[in-house]
Design an enzyme around this catalytic site. Sequence first.
Site, PDB file in Angstrom:
ATOM      1  N   GLU A 160     -28.906 -24.942  64.238  1.00 30.36           N
ATOM      2  CA  GLU A 160     -29.323 -26.088  65.046  1.00 30.36           C
ATOM      3  C   GLU A 160     -30.733 -26.586  64.783  1.00 30.36           C
ATOM      4  O   GLU A 160     -31.001 -27.770  64.955  1.00 30.36           O
ATOM      5  CB  GLU A 160     -29.203 -25.705  66.549  1.00 30.36           C
ATOM      6  CG  GLU A 160     -27.782 -25.423  66.988  1.00 30.36           C
ATOM      7  CD  GLU A 160     -26.859 -26.616  66.871  1.00 30.36           C
ATOM      8  OE1 GLU A 160     -27.258 -27.738  67.237  1.00 30.36           O
ATOM      9  OE2 GLU A 160     -25.723 -26.444  66.381  1.00 30.36           O
ATOM     10  N   SER A 444      11.341   0.719 115.980  1.00 37.02           N
ATOM     11  CA  SER A 444      11.296   2.182 116.017  1.00 37.02           C
ATOM     12  C   SER A 444      10.060   2.752 115.339  1.00 37.02           C
ATOM     13  O   SER A 444       9.738   3.917 115.539  1.00 37.02           O
ATOM     14  CB  SER A 444      12.531   2.761 115.335  1.00 37.02           C
ATOM     15  OG  SER A 444      13.690   2.252 115.933  1.00 37.02           O
TER      16      SER A 444
END
Lengths: 751, 128
Positions: A160, A444
């Site tokens: 770059e 139950s």
Amino acid sequence: MALIGVGIYGWHLSGKVEKRFSSRRWSIPSKVFSDTLLLYPGQHINRTLFQEKLKRLGYRKVSGLPKKKGDMQINRKGTRVFLNDLKTPWKKRAGFPVNVQFDPNTIKSIARQDNGKSIPLLEIEPEEIKLFFGRERESRRLVSIQKVPEHFIRAVMAAEDHRFFQHWGIDPRGILRALITNLRHGAIRQGGSTITQQLAKNYFLTPARSLLRKFQEAVLAIVMEFKYSKHDILEIYLNEIYLGQKGSVAVNGIGEAAYFYFGKPVEEVSLSEAATIAGLIKAPNHYSPYKDKAACLKRRNLILTAMQSRGWISEAQLQAHSKTPVITAGYTIFGNQAPYFMDYLTQQLTSLYKPEELASLGLSIYTTLDPQVQMAAEKALKKELSRLEVKATASTHTSSNQKLQGAILVMQPKTGHILAMVGGRNYSKSQFNRITQSRRQPGSAFKPFVYVAGLDTITPITMLSNTPKTYKIGGKNWAPKNFERHGKKQVSVRSALENSENLATVDLAMQIGLESIIETAIRLGFSTSFKPYPSLSLGSFEVIPLELARAYCAFAAGGMMPYPLGLKAVVDENGQVLERRHLNIERLISPAKAFIITSLLRGVVETGTAKTLGNKGISWPVAGKTGTTNNFRDAWFIGYTPDILALVWVGYDNGDTIKATGAQAALPIWAQLMKAIPHQISRKDFRVPDGIVTRMICSEDGKPVVSENCAKPRKEFFLAENAPPQPRPRGAIQGVFEKLIKGIKDIFNGD
Amino acid sequence: MEIKLKRSLVIVLAMVLLSGCVKQIAREETRPRSPREKASLQLMEEGRRLLDEDQPDQAIRSLEQSLSLNPDNGPCYYFLAEAWIQKGNFSEARQFNSLAENYLKKDKSWMARVVRQADKIDGMEKKY
């Protein structure tokens, strides 16, 4: 004048730059981690789940021996892994190569691959299960410039801005060179922007292209160079730059890119890998090795050539690295792992942090989740619900056009650690968490709380009335019935709970007193507003499944009830621990009473309503209770061992009947889940605490054995304080014993 | 003479029976540990070392991991109580001391340590 104007403008921008650079520079999403995994020789293990876990952790299969962190080799006898570093708030360990051998579903040995030293206990790093993204949906791992290798910096410069350390923000030579190149080709081939200009563009400006924007960019770049050092600017650039896409999430910064592409930290990235990443800056998605390896390779080698031409690498390095293939780590898109658990956790976190803080502060959040258990639970639920739906469709009793739902919670009863939470069948269709948000009748499954309330006055051999009775509830008659009619007018406490006898349970409840049961239930953490109705004893009052599971923990944990724990620690981005959560348990019932209930619930599994568990491959000591509500609206199974407890619920959200019992619908899910997670199960028996005595009971009449006429004696447990007296030996046995004692006395008395 | 022989035989028989009982008790006390229990002990030792190094938070983590593998590891609760004493949280220390007592009741030497620890917690609580 123009220069003065530029100067004033520059001064104005310098305030903006300073403000931006001195404040928090980036939003780093907070990460949520699972618990670590402990491995030891002799441990039962699900090899498939273990290998899937290694893949989720980013380990890559190699054909030869693993040579670097993140490599693994799987063969028939074992797995060789070059472990990644372990970094948790409690422990830091550098990665090393390890050899785990299996035999075949047990860990036979664990040893270091490099020196053969055996390892008695190995901790595998936690999995990243979620990121809290902000609106930008950027993922980023910050790196300090000190940690970035020289070759990486040079690779980025070669790609770059090779004159980065020479120019002052803008590079007239670079601009001229780009202009000549572009004119020669008649197209834009080269940009003249420096790294500083790119940073100015990304950090401060909109993506708009105009001369004015270019001018602003240039002035900003000069101001930045004036105010900050080259290394500061480079560090920000390397952490800011966009380097690809992971699904809908942007990969920003070289720290994140190093992991995303190569599964390693920046410090360990090789020259060719650095050049690959540097090459992405120009067009990350075009040059991505996941999209086009050829283009990626070509771009990488261009960068390497540029580095060599500048004298930053040698010809030999260029030759060697140009030939290296691009080998990526692979990735899984940020999915939605354990979404119900994450919602439950998020609720706790948002009481500590605002959502925008979670999305930006880069916190690391450590949890108790075991992804293997979570996945096994999700799989078991999905498979069994589909099976039940197919069965329901095939039968003539189809009653609902709704989707059957289910929920699972898995906890360690003695620590409270939540290992898995599945709040529904499909999170994308319904985020309603049926573990923490729903209230359902337990049926139950509530009965054990009735029996524990009565243990001061009853024993497992106490007889209860099993004859039909009518009770008054709110002025109306209520006549409970047993699920199965067998005609026995009296049943023992043990038999009543094992076979889930409704009539006997209600009889017991009326003997103990309903207020006493309510008091017990509240003490065990239920938030339900119970009323003293006889139907309370059959689970007619709705409860939150999380509370039901937690209450059962009191039986599994010897009377201690833990606080459910999902969150373990929160750490900031500097490694500072901000929050810790520890195990929190309180004694609510005596260990002896907890053991009696466990003993009765073991009977449920061995000979009672859950006895089919034995046919489903569960061969270790388990206690549990099935639950089925009126009209089969809810099916429950809550089962536990000394180490693990799991609650399973199946039903329709709208209360339609599922036409199946707890044993038929919920129990098979429980069995499938437990068989899939052997690493969490010790197969130990329940410890008999102090305060418990045993007596031999005759199975035929349920009474203490007093003679050898009982054909089927069995051992029964009692609380020491209300155990039946030890029967005296009678008849011939007593006579022989008395003669022996008399004979010994005579020898010593000289008779 | 005959009486003396009979007495000697009774004594020898009693000694043989008693030695069998002692062996049974010894067998129970040295029952081989399962791999999971061994791993739990390993973590407990790690926790104990961290306590010696004044790192109670890391120690708590190792000790809690130890309990997740073997919740019946009585000495682990004792060391957790020690960790909480180091952190100055005496109510947590008391809770784990009570759990240690529950699990270690039958071990005289550990119970002596548990009792001393309980006294230490009382003393430090009064002091602070």
